[in-house]
Design an enzyme around this catalytic site. Structure first.
Site, PDB file in Angstrom:
ATOM      1  N   ALA A  67       0.865  -1.178   0.000  1.00 53.72           N
ATOM      2  CA  ALA A  67       0.000   0.000   0.000  1.00 53.72           C
ATOM      3  C   ALA A  67       0.905   1.233   0.000  1.00 53.72           C
ATOM      4  O   ALA A  67       2.069   1.158   0.420  1.00 53.72           O
ATOM      5  CB  ALA A  67      -0.884  -0.028   1.239  1.00 53.72           C
ATOM      6  N   GLY A 115       0.716  -4.928   0.980  1.00 53.20           N
ATOM      7  CA  GLY A 115      -0.475  -5.011   0.136  1.00 53.20           C
ATOM      8  C   GLY A 115      -0.241  -5.798  -1.152  1.00 53.20           C
ATOM      9  O   GLY A 115      -1.191  -6.318  -1.745  1.00 53.20           O
ATOM     10  N   GLU A 127       4.768  -4.902   7.506  1.00 52.28           N
ATOM     11  CA  GLU A 127       4.015  -3.821   8.162  1.00 52.28           C
ATOM     12  C   GLU A 127       4.436  -3.523   9.595  1.00 52.28           C
ATOM     13  O   GLU A 127       4.476  -2.355   9.988  1.00 52.28           O
ATOM     14  CB  GLU A 127       2.501  -4.130   8.125  1.00 52.28           C
ATOM     15  CG  GLU A 127       1.870  -3.965   6.748  1.00 52.28           C
ATOM     16  CD  GLU A 127       1.897  -5.232   5.916  1.00 52.28           C
ATOM     17  OE1 GLU A 127       2.645  -6.171   6.275  1.00 52.28           O
ATOM     18  OE2 GLU A 127       1.175  -5.297   4.904  1.00 52.28           O
TER      19      GLU A 127
HETATM   20  N1  CAA Z   1       4.536   3.141  -1.065  1.00 54.16           N
HETATM   21  C1  CAA Z   1       4.878   4.269  -1.712  1.00 54.16           C
HETATM   22  N2  CAA Z   1       5.954   4.370  -2.519  1.00 54.16           N
HETATM   23  C2  CAA Z   1       6.722   3.273  -2.649  1.00 54.16           C
HETATM   24  C3  CAA Z   1       6.434   2.055  -2.004  1.00 54.16           C
HETATM   25  C4  CAA Z   1       5.262   2.004  -1.184  1.00 54.16           C
HETATM   26  N3  CAA Z   1       4.870   0.904  -0.566  1.00 54.16           N
HETATM   27  N4  CAA Z   1       7.389   1.167  -2.319  1.00 54.16           N
HETATM   28  C5  CAA Z   1       8.241   1.793  -3.131  1.00 54.16           C
HETATM   29  N5  CAA Z   1       7.852   3.048  -3.328  1.00 54.16           N
HETATM   30  C6  CAA Z   1       8.500   4.072  -4.156  1.00 54.16           C
HETATM   31  C7  CAA Z   1       9.720   4.654  -3.441  1.00 54.16           C
HETATM   32  O1  CAA Z   1       9.348   5.667  -2.520  1.00 54.16           O
HETATM   33  C8  CAA Z   1      10.521   5.178  -4.599  1.00 54.16           C
HETATM   34  O2  CAA Z   1       9.955   6.414  -5.030  1.00 54.16           O
HETATM   35  P1  CAA Z   1      10.939   7.657  -5.430  1.00 54.16           P
HETATM   36  O3  CAA Z   1      11.674   7.163  -6.629  1.00 54.16           O
HETATM   37  O4  CAA Z   1       9.947   8.742  -5.738  1.00 54.16           O
HETATM   38  O5  CAA Z   1      11.804   7.894  -4.266  1.00 54.16           O
HETATM   39  C9  CAA Z   1      10.247   4.164  -5.717  1.00 54.16           C
HETATM   40  O6  CAA Z   1       9.061   3.487  -5.319  1.00 54.16           O
HETATM   41  C10 CAA Z   1      11.340   3.140  -5.856  1.00 54.16           C
HETATM   42  O7  CAA Z   1      11.554   2.551  -4.584  1.00 54.16           O
HETATM   43  P2  CAA Z   1      13.002   2.435  -3.901  1.00 54.16           P
HETATM   44  O8  CAA Z   1      13.900   3.546  -4.332  1.00 54.16           O
HETATM   45  O9  CAA Z   1      12.796   2.234  -2.438  1.00 54.16           O
HETATM   46  O10 CAA Z   1      13.525   1.082  -4.587  1.00 54.16           O
HETATM   47  P3  CAA Z   1      14.561   0.054  -3.980  1.00 54.16           P
HETATM   48  O11 CAA Z   1      14.902  -0.881  -5.106  1.00 54.16           O
HETATM   49  O12 CAA Z   1      15.680   0.730  -3.298  1.00 54.16           O
HETATM   50  O13 CAA Z   1      13.735  -0.769  -2.873  1.00 54.16           O
HETATM   51  C11 CAA Z   1      11.820  -1.920  -1.974  1.00 54.16           C
HETATM   52  C12 CAA Z   1      12.630  -1.570  -3.243  1.00 54.16           C
HETATM   53  C13 CAA Z   1      12.664  -2.845  -1.089  1.00 54.16           C
HETATM   54  C14 CAA Z   1      10.571  -2.646  -2.434  1.00 54.16           C
HETATM   55  C15 CAA Z   1      11.471  -0.633  -1.204  1.00 54.16           C
HETATM   56  O14 CAA Z   1      10.895   0.287  -2.105  1.00 54.16           O
HETATM   57  C16 CAA Z   1      10.499  -0.841  -0.078  1.00 54.16           C
HETATM   58  O15 CAA Z   1      10.871  -1.354   0.962  1.00 54.16           O
HETATM   59  N6  CAA Z   1       9.211  -0.441  -0.278  1.00 54.16           N
HETATM   60  C17 CAA Z   1       8.204  -0.507   0.743  1.00 54.16           C
HETATM   61  C18 CAA Z   1       7.754  -1.930   0.976  1.00 54.16           C
HETATM   62  C19 CAA Z   1       6.753  -1.990   2.113  1.00 54.16           C
HETATM   63  O16 CAA Z   1       7.062  -1.716   3.238  1.00 54.16           O
HETATM   64  N7  CAA Z   1       5.510  -2.369   1.771  1.00 54.16           N
HETATM   65  C20 CAA Z   1       4.436  -2.469   2.742  1.00 54.16           C
HETATM   66  C21 CAA Z   1       3.652  -1.203   2.766  1.00 54.16           C
HETATM   67  S1  CAA Z   1       2.497  -1.149   4.093  1.00 54.16           S
HETATM   68  C22 CAA Z   1       1.133  -1.994   3.546  1.00 54.16           C
HETATM   69  O17 CAA Z   1       1.121  -2.556   2.482  1.00 54.16           O
HETATM   70  C23 CAA Z   1      -0.018  -1.939   4.496  1.00 54.16           C
HETATM   71  C24 CAA Z   1      -1.155  -2.822   4.198  1.00 54.16           C
HETATM   72  O18 CAA Z   1      -1.113  -4.007   4.433  1.00 54.16           O
HETATM   73  C25 CAA Z   1      -2.395  -2.246   3.729  1.00 54.16           C
END
Ligand code: CAA
Length: 276
Positions: free
Chosen positions: A63, A108, A131
């Site tokens: 998400a 998500g 999360e």
């Molecule tokens: N939400 C918003 N933006 C996200 C995102 C997310 N979940 N995941 C990645 N992005 C965005 C980053 O902010 C980045 O944007 P910018 O270029 O504008 O800075 C772009 O995508 C590329 O991401 P990274 O630079 O971080 O890429 P990376 O290769 O270094 O890392 C990754 C990849 C390990 C997947 C890392 O992006 C990450 O950890 N993302 C979050 C994963 C996460 O925690 N997901 C769970 C979300 S909470 C949820 O889902 C709640 C629920 O159950 C409802």
């Protein structure tokens, strides 16, 4: 639609979450567009769906953390409901949905894949429910579907530790049905990318499903889903009803007729669902 693409290939529909810059993270707009896309599927002619993410790197990275970061308790509950409603629509969609997981399926992303009937992934896929590291619980069904799909103990371990797992481990614990690798020639050069190989495998599986009798496939999905919610005595009654529903249909008569005539080549006719 800005963030969701839809393509129909014969009796197979392909839905692509297309927000590659944010690794296909699910914000409210993506959720709304997904819902509209599912609502618009031509159920008279489409018999199986594939859900995937744009690009090679990420299926869905969760998400949208930016959108969630400022939510109040009340708004967060509503956001959870919005995701849950769309995912439940996918889970109970009349025809099978295959998640083709290309890369990250986190939070998500893992959750939306679990609302699909079948998951196949590329060998660079990474699954996880991170999360608790963000100070929240999984909110789009992860606490419920992961426990049902793998086991309560394994789900608790993955959720409490926020540990990501690779494709091979996801396969070992039964989270995915199949892992697909890139094709490489003798010189070690990639001839078919992992994403292309994954989509080819997903389309092959979807075509195999689409070639079966559609009422029987729909009824099987409903019997499995509905039966899992109740005890065995009630579950077998659900099965009996849906089994009976298949009879006197054109599919049942053609399918059994072909067998009795020993005509193995004769395929079920592809007629629109509405004409059945
Ligand atoms: N939400 C918003 N933006 C996200 C995102 C997310 N979940 N995941 C990645 N992005 C965005 C980053 O902010 C980045 O944007 P910018 O270029 O504008 O800075 C772009 O995508 C590329 O991401 P990274 O630079 O971080 O890429 P990376 O290769 O270094 O890392 C990754 C990849 C390990 C997947 C890392 O992006 C990450 O950890 N993302 C979050 C994963 C996460 O925690 N997901 C769970 C979300 S909470 C949820 O889902 C709640 C629920 O159950 C409802």
């Amino acid at each position: 639609m800005e963030f969701v693409l839809y393509e129909q290939k014969g009796a197979v529909g392909i839905i692509t979450i297309n927000r590659e810059k944010a690794l296909n993270a699910l914000n409210s707009q993506v959720l709304e567009e997904l819902e509209k896309t599912f609502d618009a599927v031509d159920l008279d002619n489409v018999r199986c769906l594939i859900l995937t993410g744009a690009g090679e790197k990420s299926f869905v990275a969760g998400a949208d953390i930016g959108e969630m970061s400022t939510l109040t308790k009340k708004e967060a509950e509503a956001f959870g409901k919005k995701g849950n409603d769309v995912f439940r629509k996918i889970e109970t969609f009349p025809i099978p949905v295959i998640a083709a997981v290309n890369g990250f399926a986190l939070g998500g992303g893992c959750e939306i894949s679990m609302s699909c009937d079948i998951r196949i992934c590329s060998d660079n896929a990474v699954f996880g429910q991170p999360e608790v590291g963000l100070g929240i619980t999984p909110g789009f069904g992860g606490t419920q579907r992961l426990a049902r799909l793998v086991s309560p103990g394994m789900a608790k371990q993955l959720i409490y530790t926020a540990r990501n797992i690779k494709a091979a481990e996801a396969y070992r614990i039964g989270l995915v049905n199949q892992v697909v690798s890139a094709e490489v020639n003798e010189a070690g050069e990639v001839t078919v990318s992992a994403k292309d190989a994954l989509m080819a495998a997903a389309e092959k599986m979807a075509a195999g499903i689409a070639a079966q009798a559609p009422i029987a496939v729909r009824n099987s999905k409903k019997a499995i889903n509905d039966g899992l919610q109740v005890d065995m005595d009630k579950a077998i009654v659900i099965e009996e009803k849906l089994f009976g529903d298949c009879f006197e249909t054109e599919d049942q008569q053609a399918g059994m007729g072909n067998f009795l005539e020993k005509d193995k080549e004769k395929k079920l006719k592809v007629v629109p669902f509405k004409n059945r």
